[in-house]
Design an enzyme around this catalytic site. Structure first.
Site, PDB file in Angstrom:
ATOM      1  N   ASP A  88       1.119 -11.490  -5.353  1.00 47.50           N
ATOM      2  CA  ASP A  88      -0.205 -11.963  -4.949  1.00 47.50           C
ATOM      3  C   ASP A  88      -0.915 -13.094  -5.962  1.00 47.50           C
ATOM      4  OD1 ASP A  88      -0.308 -10.288  -2.608  1.00 47.50           O
ATOM      5  OD2 ASP A  88      -0.697  -8.740  -3.827  1.00 47.50           O
ATOM      6  N   TYR A  98      -4.989  -6.024   2.661  1.00 49.26           N
ATOM      7  CA  TYR A  98      -5.373  -5.287   1.334  1.00 49.26           C
ATOM      8  C   TYR A  98      -6.558  -5.847   0.928  1.00 49.26           C
ATOM      9  CZ  TYR A  98      -2.656  -1.281  -0.124  1.00 49.26           C
ATOM     10  OH  TYR A  98      -2.191  -0.158  -0.136  1.00 49.26           O
TER      11      TYR A  98
HETATM   12 CU   LIG Z   1      -0.696   0.279  -1.605  1.00 47.70          CU
END
Ligand SMILES: [Cu+2]
Length: 640
Positions: free
Chosen positions: A298, A381
């Protein structure tokens, strides 16, 4: 709150004007078509900052550029002071980080491609407006041979039930596309299996959840600070009670925290030069066709700064908040401002210390903490990052993971072993979030040595007749190889960052202790190609002597990487880490065994670690925290 600084502090983030200038310089010297995937301030180190009064610090940027006409990646350095490119290198065989514009282009191109439309129609989906296509970076060691040398992405496909329903509720399992991100060519359609659509309840917005009645017994909770907060923010510098620090920000790491110190005995004592996250590795642990390639870096691939979101008072942050904006850039090198990107506020944290004496009564202090935080949305997320500073010298770094889990719909009756059933024939695969915190420490100004501390039972003998003796063994870590450490729950292993030339009033060396919470092993086969790309996650702690050029634990360019060119390579030099300016790389995060209660949206999963003073202060430094007034009068909080 943004302060216009005409002459920036050497650690201030790059400004909008500076981004524009850098772009102009690079494009003039290396072509107008050049795209900018990463522009970072080349931060001066501790020594350069110390000498700044006599040796002015140039403003220099480190850039990663992508020439989309040739597909070539370049890295370089640009001097804003001298208005020229000072370093420029073609990174043959390597790939620049991925950027949002590529994501958008892939979606745009694929959804109008007849082959894509046909493949999706085979699944009974004909309204392409309800389809979402999302690109992931392709692990370099899994790319099919026929696509070698290309900039390759693979995609997920999702289907919305309606235009405003949760995009991540309905995975189109078994179908993915492989795309050349430079030419935007569709390279392959991987149609591996097909599953009928499942009657899941994947909605989380109240208007979409059937029969949901919001609870009506939640009364207002207000936080007021009638006299304002107790901290000050001047430009990027924060002062709060005895703490002082500077806040930075960049497109790759998001928020960074610099020159952290605590005032003690009339002077500011340094604790850390720089605290930030330098990589995140999120491998999915389902080897099936939908997930075997699913590993996100990320930070190295996508950049937490690029994905930072604006915060809203009353929603993301409560109380008396001060915000800092952040400036990022698009792939044409033009600046973009993320308003209210960084939140600074004080929180009540219940009790700091307390004792009730039978004679003098209760003496109690409420704890207050300063919180500096930011949020990043990484596709499905959210990562919420909080650095908290406490009155007693403790530093806590907490990450909260929330958002929507990736799921797979599977054929009815099929056995699933790598995830949890969260909805009808829908599995949320196990996965892990490894975060590498780069802790550039500076305990009492350094140099520092790390000691591994372990608790051991004493043997039974004349000095320990009843076997209750426990000792703490402290072992200095002298070289980088010794500095590669793993936790040991059985011995309550921790690591002290010691200044061997500074002493407290009892004559022992001053130190801060890294308390290893949130650490977990990879639970991965040692031969896994992922561990070759991300060797850094193979251990919980790495310690290196500070080197200005060592910033990225899995390598500078991780897109399609095959080998980790960061920590595992640097530490092979096995340099001395004894009495050095040290950087600790702490690997922590979440071993995410998915739960049914985390569907359709997961409540925050919290994970944290601490840096605690251990002999840094002569005694509890929070004795001087004043009592709060007892509500309704009386003297419960303090008795003099
Ligand atoms: Cu997770």
């Amino acid at each position: 709150m943004t302060t216009a600084n005409l002459t920036p502090h050497p650690l201030d983030p790059l400004s909008a004007d500076e981004f524009t200038k850098i772009t102009e310089i690079v494009r003039t010297q290396h072509g107008q078509e050049m795209k900018f995937t990463s522009v970072l301030l080349d931060e001066p180190g501790k020594q350069a900052l110390a000498n700044a009064a006599t040796e002015p610090i140039d403003r220099v940027a480190t850039v990663i550029c992508l020439d989309r006409t040739t597909g070539r990646t370049y890295t370089g350095k640009v001097s804003l002071t001298d208005e020229t490119v000072v370093e420029w290198e073609y990174r043959e065989g390597e790939q620049a980080n991925l950027v949002g514009e590529e994501l958008e282009l892939v979606d745009e191109k694929l959804r109008e491609d007849p082959r894509v439309i046909e493949a999706i129609a085979k699944r009974g989906i004909t309204d392409m407006d309800l389809v979402a296509i999302e690109v992931w970076g392709y692990p370099g060691n899994l790319i099919p041979e026929e696509f070698a040398g290309r900039r390759v992405g693979w995609t997920d496909v999702w289907r919305r039930d309606s235009p405003d329903s949760n995009v991540y509720a309905n995975p189109v399992s078994g179908l993915s596309f492989v795309v050349d991100l430079t030419t935007m060519e569709l390279l392959a359609i991987h149609d591996r299996y097909s599953v009928e659509s499942k009657p899941v309840m994947g909605e989380y917005r109240p208007s979409k959840v059937p029969g949901l009645k919001l609870r009506d017994d939640v009364k207002p909770l207000e936080i007021t600070q009638p006299d304002g907060p107790s901290f000050t923010v001047e430009g990027n510098e924060i002062k709060w009670q005895k703490w002082s620090m500077r806040v930075g920000f960049n497109v790759r790491e998001g928020m960074t925290i610099h020159t952290v110190g605590y005032e003690d005995g009339g002077k500011v004592r340094p604790i850390a030069n720089r605290l930030a996250f330098s990589e995140m590795v999120v491998p999915y642990r389902d080897p099936g066709p939908d997930h075997y390639r699913r590993t996100a870096f990320d930070i190295g691939e996508w950049g937490l700064g690029f994905m930072t979101t604006s915060l809203k008072l009353g929603c993301d942050c409560l109380g008396e908040i001060r915000y800092l904006d952040a400036t990022i850039h698009d792939w044409d090198g033009q600046p973009k401002v993320i308003e209210n990107a960084i939140c600074i506020h004080e929180e009540d944290d219940a009790i700091l210390w307390k004792h009730v004496d039978p004679v003098t009564g209760a003496e109690v202090r409420r704890a207050r903490r300063l919180v500096v935080s930011f949020h990043a949305t990484v596709a499905n997320y959210e990562y919420l990052v909080y650095w908290r500073f406490y009155q007693d010298g403790n530093i806590e770094c907490e990450v909260r993971a929330t958002g929507i889990m990736v799921t797979t719909a599977f054929p009815h009756g099929q056995r699933q072993v790598n995830g949890t059933l969260v909805d009808v024939d829908t599995n949320a695969p196990y996965h892990q979030h490894f975060i590498v915190a780069r802790l550039d420490m500076d305990v009492d100004g350094g140099p520092n040595t790390v000691y591994a501390t372990e608790c051991l039972p004493m043997d039974i003998g004349p000095e320990n007749e009843h076997g209750i003796g426990m000792v703490q063994q402290a072992t200095p870590l002298k070289t980088e190889l010794e500095g590669i450490q793993d936790p040991n729950w059985q011995t309550q292993k921790a690591w002290k960052i010691v200044n061997e030339s500074a002493t407290n009033h009892l004559g022992t060396n001053t130190s801060y202790k890294l308390v290893p919470e949130g650490a977990f092993p990879t639970v991965m086969h040692p031969e896994s190609p992922l561990l070759k790309r991300a060797g850094a996650i193979g251990h919980t702690l790495w310690v290196t002597p500070y080197d200005k050029d060592e910033n990225w634990p899995c390598g500078e360019l991780v897109v399609q990487s095959v080998n980790d060119t960061g920590l595992p390579v640097w530490t092979k030099k096995n340099r001395s880490i004894e009495k050095q300016d040290l950087v600790l790389w702490y690997v922590f995060g979440i071993n995410h065994i998915t739960r049914q209660e985390e569907w359709p949206i997961m409540s925050v999963d919290k994970v944290s670690f601490w840096l605690k003073p251990a002999g840094f202060f002569d005694r509890n430094p929070a004795l001087d925290v004043p009592p709060t007034p007892a509500a309704g009068g009386g003297s419960h909080c303090a008795n003099g």
